[in-house]
Design an enzyme around this catalytic site. Sequence first.
Site, PDB file in Angstrom:
ATOM      1  N   THR A  45      10.099  -2.706  -0.005  1.00  0.00           N
ATOM      2  CA  THR A  45      11.262  -2.994  -0.842  1.00  0.00           C
ATOM      3  C   THR A  45      12.194  -1.796  -0.714  1.00  0.00           C
ATOM      4  OG1 THR A  45       9.879  -4.243  -2.361  1.00  0.00           O
ATOM      5  CG2 THR A  45      12.053  -3.581  -3.157  1.00  0.00           C
ATOM      6  N   MET A  64      10.601   3.269  -3.412  1.00  0.00           N
ATOM      7  CA  MET A  64      10.227   2.198  -2.505  1.00  0.00           C
ATOM      8  C   MET A  64       8.791   1.765  -2.777  1.00  0.00           C
ATOM      9  SD  MET A  64      10.496   2.381   1.639  1.00  0.00           S
ATOM     10  CE  MET A  64      12.253   2.647   1.607  1.00  0.00           C
ATOM     11  N   CYS A  65       8.539   0.480  -2.658  1.00  0.00           N
ATOM     12  CA  CYS A  65       7.164   0.000  -2.776  1.00  0.00           C
ATOM     13  C   CYS A  65       6.832  -0.864  -1.567  1.00  0.00           C
ATOM     14  CB  CYS A  65       6.941  -0.756  -4.079  1.00  0.00           C
ATOM     15  SG  CYS A  65       7.710  -2.359  -4.195  1.00  0.00           S
ATOM     16  N   MET A  66       5.561  -1.106  -1.390  1.00  0.00           N
ATOM     17  CA  MET A  66       5.105  -1.919  -0.277  1.00  0.00           C
ATOM     18  C   MET A  66       4.617  -3.264  -0.803  1.00  0.00           C
ATOM     19  SD  MET A  66       2.278  -1.122   2.652  1.00  0.00           S
ATOM     20  CE  MET A  66       0.933  -1.174   1.502  1.00  0.00           C
TER      21      MET A  66
END
Length: 191
Positions: A45, A64-66
């Site tokens: 993201t 940011m995330c996965m």
Amino acid sequence: MGALCTLWLGLVLLGVLGALQTSAQAQVSLQPNFQQDKFLGRWFTSGLASNSSWFREKKNVLSMCMSVVAPTADGGLNLTSTFLRKDQCETRTLLLRPAGTPGCYSYTSPHWGSTHDVWVVATNYEEYALLYTAGSKGLGQDFHMATLYSRTQTPKAEIKEKFSTFAKTQGFTEDAIVFLPQTDKCMEENK
């Protein structure tokens, strides 16, 4: 006569509301010939835009995330996201149910219990995907979000520009658009 006027007014209002709803939905197009199997796998993201008050309050601390997108038996998708929250990795899974046209899904908000619609607006499957989400958070509180997913933690400048342009066409202002900073934390959780 009064009942006839009331009936006529009700029909006019329904027509106006229907037209408004159609025009709002017409602004979001779907990825032509969406191929769900190519959409599967790991995404980051990278960008968000939202009208949510929660988002406006927290956007400066988001990172940011996965996410991992996997198919479900009924043709939907499991979207499992791992992100940093209060210095710990947290994982959540949303079940995206097919909602007619390929690339269109719906899910039930775990927080509000309301149904949200998700459209895959554009993707080249190998670098980026633009998604648009709409729903409600309660009585009279419409929720809208644009999301940029990228296959890497460093999306190209032209992809970021494409996201900004898309978000602005959906009515988001520059200050509602955020590109999330990279982090090494929580990126290995659900590989």
